[in-house]
Write a protein that holds these residues in place. Structure first.
Motif, PDB file in Angstrom:
ATOM      1  N   LYS A   3      17.884   0.594  51.643  1.00 17.35           N
ATOM      2  CA  LYS A   3      17.505   0.206  53.007  1.00 17.35           C
ATOM      3  C   LYS A   3      16.275  -0.700  52.970  1.00 17.35           C
ATOM      4  CE  LYS A   3      19.629   3.706  55.747  1.00 17.35           C
ATOM      5  NZ  LYS A   3      19.500   4.482  56.982  1.00 17.35           N
ATOM      6  N   VAL A   4      16.125  -1.480  54.060  1.00 15.04           N
ATOM      7  CA  VAL A   4      15.048  -2.477  54.110  1.00 15.04           C
ATOM      8  C   VAL A   4      14.346  -2.420  55.469  1.00 15.04           C
ATOM      9  CG1 VAL A   4      14.488  -4.936  53.938  1.00 15.04           C
ATOM     10  CG2 VAL A   4      16.392  -4.004  52.618  1.00 15.04           C
ATOM     11  N   ALA A   5      13.013  -2.448  55.431  1.00 19.20           N
ATOM     12  CA  ALA A   5      12.208  -2.456  56.666  1.00 19.20           C
ATOM     13  C   ALA A   5      11.290  -3.675  56.683  1.00 19.20           C
ATOM     14  CB  ALA A   5      11.363  -1.186  56.742  1.00 19.20           C
ATOM     15  N   VAL A   6      11.063  -4.214  57.884  1.00 20.98           N
ATOM     16  CA  VAL A   6      10.146  -5.345  58.077  1.00 20.98           C
ATOM     17  C   VAL A   6       9.181  -4.988  59.206  1.00 20.98           C
ATOM     18  CG1 VAL A   6       9.982  -7.705  58.988  1.00 20.98           C
ATOM     19  CG2 VAL A   6      11.715  -7.160  57.266  1.00 20.98           C
ATOM     20  N   VAL A   7       7.889  -5.215  58.977  1.00 22.22           N
ATOM     21  CA  VAL A   7       6.885  -5.011  60.030  1.00 22.22           C
ATOM     22  C   VAL A   7       6.150  -6.336  60.234  1.00 22.22           C
ATOM     23  CG1 VAL A   7       4.885  -3.668  60.803  1.00 22.22           C
ATOM     24  CG2 VAL A   7       6.587  -2.612  59.275  1.00 22.22           C
ATOM     25  N   THR A   8       6.105  -6.816  61.472  1.00 22.88           N
ATOM     26  CA  THR A   8       5.421  -8.090  61.739  1.00 22.88           C
ATOM     27  C   THR A   8       3.932  -7.845  62.034  1.00 22.88           C
ATOM     28  OG1 THR A   8       5.769  -8.152  64.149  1.00 22.88           O
ATOM     29  CG2 THR A   8       7.581  -8.972  62.768  1.00 22.88           C
ATOM     30  N   GLY A   9       3.111  -8.843  61.695  1.00 24.30           N
ATOM     31  CA  GLY A   9       1.664  -8.753  61.972  1.00 24.30           C
ATOM     32  C   GLY A   9       1.039  -7.535  61.350  1.00 24.30           C
ATOM     33  N   ALA A  10       1.303  -7.328  60.047  1.00 25.86           N
ATOM     34  CA  ALA A  10       0.945  -6.039  59.431  1.00 25.86           C
ATOM     35  C   ALA A  10      -0.269  -6.133  58.513  1.00 25.86           C
ATOM     36  CB  ALA A  10       2.145  -5.486  58.666  1.00 25.86           C
ATOM     37  N   GLY A  28      13.154   3.166  51.410  1.00 27.89           N
ATOM     38  CA  GLY A  28      13.663   1.830  51.086  1.00 27.89           C
ATOM     39  C   GLY A  28      12.575   0.819  50.766  1.00 27.89           C
ATOM     40  N   ILE A  29      12.993  -0.459  50.785  1.00 28.81           N
ATOM     41  CA  ILE A  29      12.072  -1.582  50.563  1.00 28.81           C
ATOM     42  C   ILE A  29      11.313  -1.839  51.871  1.00 28.81           C
ATOM     43  CG2 ILE A  29      11.930  -4.049  49.979  1.00 28.81           C
ATOM     44  CD1 ILE A  29      13.179  -2.558  47.710  1.00 28.81           C
ATOM     45  N   ILE A  30      10.013  -2.064  51.764  1.00 28.02           N
ATOM     46  CA  ILE A  30       9.195  -2.321  52.964  1.00 28.02           C
ATOM     47  C   ILE A  30       8.512  -3.679  52.823  1.00 28.02           C
ATOM     48  CG2 ILE A  30       7.245  -1.497  54.361  1.00 28.02           C
ATOM     49  CD1 ILE A  30       7.854   1.299  52.847  1.00 28.02           C
ATOM     50  N   SER A  46      -4.446  -3.318  49.358  1.00 25.63           N
ATOM     51  CA  SER A  46      -5.253  -2.207  49.864  1.00 25.63           C
ATOM     52  C   SER A  46      -4.396  -0.961  50.125  1.00 25.63           C
ATOM     53  CB  SER A  46      -6.028  -2.693  51.087  1.00 25.63           C
ATOM     54  OG  SER A  46      -5.852  -1.874  52.184  1.00 25.63           O
ATOM     55  N   ILE A  47      -3.163  -1.160  50.594  1.00 28.21           N
ATOM     56  CA  ILE A  47      -2.285   0.017  50.801  1.00 28.21           C
ATOM     57  C   ILE A  47      -1.878   0.604  49.443  1.00 28.21           C
ATOM     58  CG2 ILE A  47      -0.034   0.825  51.651  1.00 28.21           C
ATOM     59  CD1 ILE A  47      -0.329  -1.064  54.007  1.00 28.21           C
ATOM     60  N   PRO A  56       5.625   2.824  45.250  1.00 36.38           N
ATOM     61  CA  PRO A  56       4.770   1.634  45.383  1.00 36.38           C
ATOM     62  C   PRO A  56       5.487   0.334  45.054  1.00 36.38           C
ATOM     63  CG  PRO A  56       3.763   3.287  43.925  1.00 36.38           C
ATOM     64  CD  PRO A  56       5.080   3.840  44.342  1.00 36.38           C
ATOM     65  N   GLU A  57       6.455   0.406  44.150  1.00 35.23           N
ATOM     66  CA  GLU A  57       7.174  -0.819  43.749  1.00 35.23           C
ATOM     67  C   GLU A  57       8.049  -1.348  44.883  1.00 35.23           C
ATOM     68  OE1 GLU A  57       7.736   2.230  42.772  1.00 35.23           O
ATOM     69  OE2 GLU A  57       9.890   2.639  42.884  1.00 35.23           O
ATOM     70  N   ASN A  58       8.279  -0.521  45.914  1.00 30.49           N
ATOM     71  CA  ASN A  58       9.122  -0.948  47.048  1.00 30.49           C
ATOM     72  C   ASN A  58       8.353  -1.703  48.126  1.00 30.49           C
ATOM     73  OD1 ASN A  58      11.273   0.231  45.880  1.00 30.49           O
ATOM     74  ND2 ASN A  58      11.572   1.854  47.386  1.00 30.49           N
ATOM     75  N   LEU A  59       7.031  -1.728  48.014  1.00 31.35           N
ATOM     76  CA  LEU A  59       6.211  -2.413  49.023  1.00 31.35           C
ATOM     77  C   LEU A  59       6.048  -3.877  48.630  1.00 31.35           C
ATOM     78  CD1 LEU A  59       4.453  -2.393  51.533  1.00 31.35           C
ATOM     79  CD2 LEU A  59       2.557  -1.550  50.149  1.00 31.35           C
TER      80      LEU A  59
END
Ligand SMILES: NC(=O)c1ccc[n+]([C@@H]2O[C@H](COP(=O)([O-])OP(=O)(O)OC[C@H]3O[C@@H](n4cnc5c(N)ncnc54)[C@H](OP(=O)(O)O)[C@@H]3O)[C@@H](O)[C@H]2O)c1
Length: 299
Positions: A3-10, A28-30, A46-47, A56-59
């Motif tokens: 699965k894949v997630a996208v966050v705008t202005g993050a 999933g992948i972020i 920083s995260i 961590p490899e998914n970020l």
């Protein structure tokens, strides 16, 4: 399939908190996205340095300026090529003029609506074809996007009309910008805040998007919810909000992680405490009022 997630202005603020929360809760992948590469890469590091990520490899970082259609298209192309689809989209990026801003109201109306409403519409047009079955879309609204901010009348009735289309809503938003130029926007029932109008637009848009995607027989169980994050300690509020960015991310994480085939929330307004509220009721409780009520409880 991953699965894949996208966050705008993050790269900061609530978007940063949402990515951090997803890192702790989502397998999933972020994609942490930002319009500035350095600010985005610094936030990613920083995260990762917090050591809270399950994987961590998914970020990952992807550049995204929501005002630049070619930038949105580039994200679309990369998501399609690398993952074939999208499962979580959090539309967090937005702007707000300060109360002390010296720009004319007309200018504020145009610029605010362009980023907070019209860019979000364009982004959704480009990315929605990638949404897979059971995808979750979270649109960051605000308490300012609650309908109690509007005067009673024809305009409010129009916004409550369940048959209102996205095109009609966008026309209403364009009309607001034009009325603001003439200083006549409050005469038709709008609040005297471009930010509030943009978030009323985002809230209604979310309901329309949810209803439209719910009719897509090939992609069942896609949910779009608008959320109010609460009054949060970020640059946008000049750090006056009492909630931390982790607390401000809570409602977005609730909406992003609604379990498969859950009964609700589905096309509903989620308040900062995670509860569903009515868009057309009295204004729900504020952060400060909730804090005061909790403090007054007998120990
Ligand atoms: N803070 C609150 O109390 C509160 C209350 C209600 C609703 N909200 C909503 O919650 C969301 C996050 O707010 P926040 O307080 O975290 O704001 P913030 O600290 O000002 O952060 C806003 C984020 O949006 C990004 N952004 C702005 N324009 C962009 C563009 N054209 N393309 C890509 N990214 C862009 C900013 O990037 P740069 O760093 O590059 O500028 C930043 O990363 C917003 O939708 C806001 O309206 C906040």
């Amino acid at each position: 399939m991953e699965k894949v997630a996208v966050v705008t202005g993050a790269n900061k603020g609530i978007g940063y908190g949402i990515v951090k929360g997803l890192c702790q809760k989502f397998d999933g992948i972020i994609y942490l996205t930002a319009r500035d590469e350095k600010r985005g890469q610094d936030a990613l590091k920083s995260i990762k340095d917090l050591n809270v990520c399950k994987h961590p490899e998914n970020l990952r970082f992807h550049k995204l300026d929501i005002l630049d259609q070619s930038s949105i298209q580039a994200l679309h192309n990369d998501l399609k090529a690398q993952h074939g689809g999208l499962d979580i989209l959090v539309n967090n990026a937005a702007i707000a003029f300060k109360n002390s801003a010296t720009e004319s109201f007309s200018h504020q109306a145009e610029v605010t609506l362009q980023t907070n409403y019209f860019a979000l519409v364009t982004l959704c047009h480009i990315l929605f074809p990638l949404l897979r079955p059971h995808a979750r879309v979270v649109n960051l609204s605000s308490s300012a996007g609650h309908l109690s901010n509007m005067a009673e009348g024809e305009l409010k009735r129009k916004l409550l009309d369940e048959s209102l289309t996205e095109e009609q809503l966008s026309k209403i938003m364009t009309d607001f910008v034009n009325l603001a130029k003439e200083g006549k926007h409050t005469e038709v029932g709008w609040p005297n805040s471009a930010y509030s109008v943009s978030k009323i637009g985002v809230t209604k848009l979310s309901f329309i998007q949810h209803a439209t995607l719910s009719k897509d027989a090939n992609r069942p169980d896609i949910i779009v919810n608008p959320v109010h994050p609460g009054y949060v300690d970020t640059d946008m509020t000049s750090h006056k909000g009492p909630l931390t960015i982790d607390e401000g991310a809570h409602s977005s994480l609730v909406a992003a992680l609604v379990p498969q085939d859950a009964k609700e929330p589905r096309g509903q307004f989620i308040w900062f405490d995670g509860n569903i509220v009515s868009w057309d009721g009295p204004k729900p409780i504020s952060v400060n009022a909730m804090r005061a009520a909790l403090a007054a409880q007998p120990k």
